[in-house]
Design a protein around this motif. Structure first.
Motif, PDB file in Angstrom:
ATOM      1  N   GLU A 134      -6.503   1.504  -2.298  1.00  0.00           N
ATOM      2  CA  GLU A 134      -5.744   1.385  -1.058  1.00  0.00           C
ATOM      3  C   GLU A 134      -6.562   1.858   0.136  1.00  0.00           C
ATOM      4  N   ASP A 135      -6.404   1.175   1.280  1.00  0.00           N
ATOM      5  CA  ASP A 135      -6.961   1.652   2.534  1.00  0.00           C
ATOM      6  C   ASP A 135      -5.876   1.563   3.602  1.00  0.00           C
ATOM      7  N   GLU A 136      -6.218   1.816   4.841  1.00  0.00           N
ATOM      8  CA  GLU A 136      -5.189   1.887   5.882  1.00  0.00           C
ATOM      9  C   GLU A 136      -4.587   0.521   6.204  1.00  0.00           C
ATOM     10  N   HIS A 137      -5.168  -0.548   5.732  1.00  0.00           N
ATOM     11  CA  HIS A 137      -4.677  -1.878   6.083  1.00  0.00           C
ATOM     12  C   HIS A 137      -4.062  -2.648   4.908  1.00  0.00           C
ATOM     13  N   GLY A 138      -4.307  -2.203   3.667  1.00  0.00           N
ATOM     14  CA  GLY A 138      -3.786  -2.962   2.537  1.00  0.00           C
ATOM     15  C   GLY A 138      -4.211  -2.372   1.213  1.00  0.00           C
ATOM     16  N   VAL A 139      -4.043  -3.179   0.157  1.00  0.00           N
ATOM     17  CA  VAL A 139      -4.301  -2.729  -1.205  1.00  0.00           C
ATOM     18  C   VAL A 139      -5.119  -3.789  -1.933  1.00  0.00           C
ATOM     19  N   ASP A 140      -6.236  -3.371  -2.528  1.00  0.00           N
ATOM     20  CA  ASP A 140      -6.994  -4.248  -3.408  1.00  0.00           C
ATOM     21  C   ASP A 140      -6.565  -3.961  -4.845  1.00  0.00           C
ATOM     22  N   VAL A 141      -6.138  -5.000  -5.539  1.00  0.00           N
ATOM     23  CA  VAL A 141      -5.576  -4.843  -6.880  1.00  0.00           C
ATOM     24  C   VAL A 141      -6.466  -5.534  -7.898  1.00  0.00           C
ATOM     25  N   SER A 142      -6.843  -4.786  -8.928  1.00  0.00           N
ATOM     26  CA  SER A 142      -7.596  -5.349 -10.045  1.00  0.00           C
ATOM     27  C   SER A 142      -6.644  -5.668 -11.190  1.00  0.00           C
ATOM     28  N   PHE A 143      -6.944  -6.739 -11.922  1.00  0.00           N
ATOM     29  CA  PHE A 143      -6.092  -7.206 -13.010  1.00  0.00           C
ATOM     30  C   PHE A 143      -6.877  -7.267 -14.311  1.00  0.00           C
ATOM     31  N   ALA A 144      -6.151  -7.272 -15.422  1.00  0.00           N
ATOM     32  CA  ALA A 144      -6.795  -7.354 -16.737  1.00  0.00           C
ATOM     33  C   ALA A 144      -7.492  -8.683 -16.925  1.00  0.00           C
ATOM     34  N   ARG A 145      -6.955  -9.746 -16.363  1.00  0.00           N
ATOM     35  CA  ARG A 145      -7.517 -11.088 -16.555  1.00  0.00           C
ATOM     36  C   ARG A 145      -7.972 -11.742 -15.258  1.00  0.00           C
ATOM     37  N   GLY A 146      -7.172 -11.672 -14.229  1.00  0.00           N
ATOM     38  CA  GLY A 146      -7.466 -12.375 -12.998  1.00  0.00           C
ATOM     39  C   GLY A 146      -8.415 -11.619 -12.084  1.00  0.00           C
ATOM     40  N   PRO A 147      -8.875 -12.266 -11.005  1.00  0.00           N
ATOM     41  CA  PRO A 147      -9.795 -11.626 -10.056  1.00  0.00           C
ATOM     42  C   PRO A 147      -9.078 -10.596  -9.189  1.00  0.00           C
ATOM     43  N   VAL A 148      -9.837  -9.761  -8.529  1.00  0.00           N
ATOM     44  CA  VAL A 148      -9.278  -8.795  -7.579  1.00  0.00           C
ATOM     45  C   VAL A 148      -8.607  -9.558  -6.431  1.00  0.00           C
TER      46      VAL A 148
END
Length: 400
Positions: A134-148
């Motif tokens: 997380e940063d001040e503008h949003g969230v980067d999410v990693s997945f087990a199968r799909g891309p970030v």
């Protein structure tokens, strides 16, 4: 954070699709990720009561839920020989009765909710969140199968044992064990099965239950008091072996249920009866909703109503508040008193309903007979009515 944005919802049960529905109404783009490979149409009977029914009405789903109902006509308590101790007809209003007026199989309700959102919500199956940055503008999410992928917010709408909640909230969430295991499954219907929820008081902390559905089968459950023993982590075959030991002399339809579970356990599962208490329902740009935040336990009769109401309130606050911090605080402040009422179970539950001793069984049977009698039926019915209507549903703009 008024305006539009993107939200990732983890969990495609009841809560996730309901939240996606309301977010779309407010112009937000929702993505739902579900670790199961497809929509899970399994599950037991659930009831839509009080505030939850009001939310379903606002979604235009009340008539569809009624049309897909189980047809359950009430709750009937039995002894080990199948003789009736007492019966309580289904409720005739938004909230009353052990059997609600709106009873539906969980999978049927999930199907209705997913159909309602299929054209507006992205559903990603067979995947799950593995990390959040997380940063001040949003969230980067990693997945087990799909891309970030990047989102403005993340909402965990999973079950009581939520893996994603453990990953992101750690030990700030407490699961209160209620001292009971319950096994659930679907078994073949017989000519002797009727439209009642039949609850057999089997003694030694056990209960045997059969409930009708609307798809030609019967829903069965076996509950028993026991300390945490790790049974929930065993393979289904070993779980059923445990049940055979516990219910060897359970009486009534125990043998039939066990034989059916053995023959086909594709829809079988066993879990601890528990409640969830979270110190906070949010952390940064991540929020909890439904069972992952405040499960009241299946014996509360409030799970579905809390799920639908929580989704509605969270979406409304996200859409109308200045930013996510304010929205999450307001959502929690509005809903916590309602959750506290739902989680306040009757004294001694579940032990009082599944007594261990012979004396306890006799006292329960006497109490049920009195409660189910003509003079006592109104009071008896009220004992099984959860506080589903003790919440004023907020009014949000149709569009934001």
């Amino acid at each position: 954070m008024t305006g539009h944005g993107s939200i990732l919802i983890s969990g495609a049960g009841i809560t996730g699709p309901a939240l996606a529905y309301w977010l779309h109404r407010y112009g937000w783009q929702a993505t739902v990720v579900e670790r199961a490979p497809a929509l899970r149409a399994s599950g037991q009977n659930v009831d839509v009561r009080g505030a939850g029914r009001q939310v379903a009405r606002l979604m235009g789903l009340e008539d569809a839920i009624a049309a897909a109902g189980t047809g359950e006509v009430g709750t009937r308590f039995l002894d080990r020989r199948g003789r009736t101790l007492a019966e309580f007809p289904a409720g005739t209003g938004d909230s009353d009765g052990a059997t609600a007026e709106l009873e539906i199989i969980r999978g049927e309700l999930v199907r209705l909710l997913v159909e309602q959102t299929a054209g507006t919500t992205e559903y990603v199956y067979d995947d799950q969140i593995t990390a959040v940055q997380e940063d001040e503008h949003g969230v980067d999410v990693s997945f087990a199968r799909g891309p970030v992928r990047r989102f403005d917010l993340v909402v965990i709408a999973e079950g009581i044992g939520s893996r994603t909640r453990r990953l992101l909230f750690g030990d700030t969430v407490r699961v209160r064990d209620l001292g009971q295991y319950t096994a659930y499954g679907t078994i073949p219907r017989t000519a002797a099965d009727d439209r009642w929820w039949r609850w057999c008081v089997a003694g030694r902390g056990r209960a045997v239950m059969l409930r009708p559905d609307n798809v030609g089968t019967t829903r069965a459950s076996l509950a028993f008091l026991a300390p945490p023993s790790g049974y929930e982590d065993l393979a289904p075959e070993r779980q059923i072996a445990v049940l055979r030991d516990v219910f060897a002399d359970g009486g009534w339809q125990s043998a039939r249920i066990l034989d059916a579970f053995t023959a086909d356990h594709s829809d079988f599962y066993l879990q601890r009866t528990a409640q969830v208490y979270a110190e906070s329902w949010s952390r940064g740009r991540v929020a909890l909703v439904g069972d992952a935040a405040y499960c009241a336990s299946p014996i509360s009769g409030m799970g579905t109503s809390l799920s639908l109401t929580g989704a509605y309130v969270l979406a409304g606050e996200i859409a109308t508040r200045g930013d996510h911090r304010e929205a999450f605080r307001s959502y929690e402040a509005l809903l916590r008193p309602y959750v506290a009422k739902a989680q306040k179970l009757p004294p001694g539950v579940p032990r009082v309903a599944t007594p261990m001793s012979g004396l306890g069984v006799r006292l329960l049977q006497t109490g049920l007979r009195i409660a189910g009698s003509g003079p006592g039926r109104r009071l008896g019915g009220s004992l099984f009515t959860p506080p589903a209507d003790e919440f004023t549903v907020p009014q949000y703009p149709a569009r934001v």
